[in-house]
Design an enzyme around this catalytic site. Structure first.
Site, PDB file in Angstrom:
ATOM      1  N   CYS A  86       0.313   0.235  10.391  1.00 45.06           N
ATOM      2  CA  CYS A  86      -0.149  -0.792   9.455  1.00 45.06           C
ATOM      3  C   CYS A  86       0.963  -1.672   8.899  1.00 45.06           C
ATOM      4  O   CYS A  86       1.994  -1.177   8.427  1.00 45.06           O
ATOM      5  CB  CYS A  86      -0.914  -0.133   8.306  1.00 45.06           C
ATOM      6  SG  CYS A  86      -1.729  -1.350   7.255  1.00 45.06           S
TER       7      CYS A  86
ATOM      8  N   ARG B  31     -18.034  -2.730  17.891  1.00 43.57           N
ATOM      9  CA  ARG B  31     -17.283  -3.984  17.680  1.00 43.57           C
ATOM     10  C   ARG B  31     -15.962  -3.979  18.436  1.00 43.57           C
ATOM     11  O   ARG B  31     -15.140  -3.068  18.272  1.00 43.57           O
ATOM     12  CB  ARG B  31     -17.031  -4.215  16.190  1.00 43.57           C
ATOM     13  CG  ARG B  31     -16.299  -5.541  15.954  1.00 43.57           C
ATOM     14  CD  ARG B  31     -16.184  -5.955  14.497  1.00 43.57           C
ATOM     15  NE  ARG B  31     -17.463  -5.927  13.852  1.00 43.57           N
ATOM     16  CZ  ARG B  31     -17.760  -5.116  12.833  1.00 43.57           C
ATOM     17  NH1 ARG B  31     -16.853  -4.310  12.350  1.00 43.57           N
ATOM     18  NH2 ARG B  31     -18.960  -5.144  12.304  1.00 43.57           N
TER      19      ARG B  31
ATOM     20  N   CYS C  53       0.503   4.878   6.933  1.00 45.17           N
ATOM     21  CA  CYS C  53      -0.123   4.722   8.261  1.00 45.17           C
ATOM     22  C   CYS C  53       0.833   3.965   9.195  1.00 45.17           C
ATOM     23  O   CYS C  53       1.204   2.820   8.915  1.00 45.17           O
ATOM     24  CB  CYS C  53      -1.453   3.996   8.117  1.00 45.17           C
ATOM     25  SG  CYS C  53      -2.468   4.667   6.761  1.00 45.17           S
TER      26      CYS C  53
ATOM     27  N   CYS D 144     -19.478   1.771   8.588  1.00 45.56           N
ATOM     28  CA  CYS D 144     -18.733   1.124   9.665  1.00 45.56           C
ATOM     29  C   CYS D 144     -17.516   2.016   9.893  1.00 45.56           C
ATOM     30  O   CYS D 144     -16.660   2.125   9.011  1.00 45.56           O
ATOM     31  CB  CYS D 144     -18.311  -0.280   9.238  1.00 45.56           C
ATOM     32  SG  CYS D 144     -17.203  -1.076  10.417  1.00 45.56           S
TER      33      CYS D 144
ATOM     34  N   CYS E 156     -16.456  -9.491   5.598  1.00 42.21           N
ATOM     35  CA  CYS E 156     -15.813  -8.193   5.362  1.00 42.21           C
ATOM     36  C   CYS E 156     -14.542  -8.388   4.550  1.00 42.21           C
ATOM     37  O   CYS E 156     -13.660  -9.153   4.955  1.00 42.21           O
ATOM     38  CB  CYS E 156     -15.414  -7.547   6.686  1.00 42.21           C
ATOM     39  SG  CYS E 156     -16.765  -7.428   7.846  1.00 42.21           S
TER      40      CYS E 156
ATOM     41  N   CYS F 143       0.845  -1.191   0.000  1.00 47.54           N
ATOM     42  CA  CYS F 143       0.000   0.000   0.000  1.00 47.54           C
ATOM     43  C   CYS F 143       0.886   1.248   0.000  1.00 47.54           C
ATOM     44  O   CYS F 143       1.845   1.329   0.772  1.00 47.54           O
ATOM     45  CB  CYS F 143      -0.907   0.002   1.239  1.00 47.54           C
ATOM     46  SG  CYS F 143      -2.018   1.422   1.256  1.00 47.54           S
TER      47      CYS F 143
ATOM     48  N   CYS G  70     -19.447  -6.394   3.623  1.00 48.07           N
ATOM     49  CA  CYS G  70     -18.767  -5.160   4.011  1.00 48.07           C
ATOM     50  C   CYS G  70     -17.457  -5.133   3.246  1.00 48.07           C
ATOM     51  O   CYS G  70     -16.828  -6.181   3.070  1.00 48.07           O
ATOM     52  CB  CYS G  70     -18.487  -5.171   5.520  1.00 48.07           C
ATOM     53  SG  CYS G  70     -17.564  -3.729   6.075  1.00 48.07           S
TER      54      CYS G  70
END
Ligand code: SAM
Ligand code: DTB
Ligand code: SF4
Length: 323
Positions: free
Chosen positions: A65, A265, A62, A193, A102, A58, A133
């Protein structure tokens, strides 16, 4: 005793939320549990299973991550999975008892041709009778609309932390960018979400400001994931001081109090949590978990451990629909 706050508000201030955080622990949990019972069956937990449909490489930075190309982690990158492989995993998730599937992709934002495949995945997963999702990064209006037309139920896009701390954690996109995508998703009529991560070295004020941002969105996110940072070797946040477990439970309780009808969650980080902390979080108002051995790239508790825990707690899986 003061009456617990039960109405739906969108005008929370950081100081009000900090006042909730500062309540004596039992008072805070009592209030949160009271509100939880007004809208939900407290013995019911919704379970979702996650699958990484495109892993690693990616371009974003972040700091938490495992999938950023900028961090030297052990992660093996994988290009987008075939639709058949995704449907096989979804069938297994359904057989295991999940009600939602998801799918996550390590993209900054999807290209239109990436969405061709995702649309097929959504249609196939829905045809199995599962809710769907996806979390694909930033979206344009028409991409959100396209996902809605494909039958998508939820789009996950987290605000992750306070606006001020976000700048310390991510430099390649902004908190404002996150809000814009949430608007596109909401306007397309998708369920939202949206939650965050704690345990990233943020202060209690940052946690309160994240919760204010979530609660003051025009509509409360239907689902609010609260992730405890999973520290991944090679990421800049590996080795950061972890959050006090009681502060984590307080965060669940505060989220429940300010977003009474949202499904909260208990998300990443459960593999490192005791059964007792998870039980406390369920009492505080968490009513959903990710179920299955893997999150996206990191470990989740084994399915058997989760089923045993729910049984010991006298809880059942279900839709956790607001009453
Ligand atoms: N690329 C998309 C995005 O950033 O929205 C989707 C995938 S991203 C992995 C989804 C969410 O997973 C992040 O917003 C973050 O809340 C959570 N997450 C990622 N790594 C994590 C970690 N190490 N610990 C806890 N939560 C994490
Ligand atoms: C969310 O809030 N948590 C999930 C889901 N949304 C996509 C992801 C957790 C990822 C944990 C780290 C990993 O497994 O890579
Ligand atoms: Fe990429 Fe999402 Fe990970 Fe950020 S959180 S590096 S955008 S996969």
């Amino acid at each position: 005793m003061t009456t617990p706050q039960t109405d739906i508000r969108h005008d929370w201030s950081p100081s009000e939320v900090l006042d909730l955080y500062a309540l004596p622990f039992s008072e805070l949990l009592f209030r949160a549990h009271h509100v939880h019972r007004l809208y939900f069956n407290p013995a019911e937990i919704q379970i979702s299973t996650l699958l990484s449909i495109k892993t690693g490489a990616c371009p974003e930075d972040c700091k938490y991550c495992s999938q950023s190309v900028r961090h030297k982690t052990d992660l093996e990158r994988e290009s987008i999975l075939d639709v058949e492989a995704v449907l096989e995993a979804a069938e297994a998730a359904k057989a295991g008892g999940a009600t939602r599937f998801c799918m996550g992709a390590a993209w900054r934002s999807p290209k239109d041709r990436d969405l061709d495949k995702v649309v097929e995945m959504i249609k196939g997963v829905r045809a199995l009778g599962l809710e769907t999702c996806v979390t694909l990064g930033m979206l344009k209006d028409q991409q959100a609309q396209r996902l809605k037309r494909a039958g998508l139920d939820y789009y996950n896009h987290n605000l992750d932390t306070s606006p001020a701390y976000y700048k310390e954690i991510v430099k390649t996109h902004s908190f404002e960018d996150r809000l814009k995508t949430l608007e596109s998703v909401r306007e397309a009529g998708l369920n939202v979400c949206c939650g965050g991560i704690v345990g990233m070295g943020e202060t209690r004020r940052d946690r309160a400001e994240l919760i204010v941002q979530l609660a003051n969105l025009p509509v409360h996110p239907q689902s609010v994931p609260v992730n405890n940072l999973v520290q991944v070797p090679g990421t800049p946040l590996d080795g950061v001081a972890s959050i006090d477990p009681l502060e984590f439970a307080r965060t669940i309780a505060v989220a429940r109090l300010v977003m009474p009808k949202s499904v909260v969650r208990l998300s990443a980080g459960r593999a490192e949590m005791s059964d007792e902390l998870q039980a406390l979080c369920f009492f505080a108002g968490a009513n959903s978990i990710f179920y299955g051995e893997k999150l996206l790239t990191t470990q989740n508790p084994e399915a058997a451990r989760d089923m045993a825990l729910l049984e010991r707690l006298g809880m059942q899986t279900g839709n956790a629909d607001p009453a």
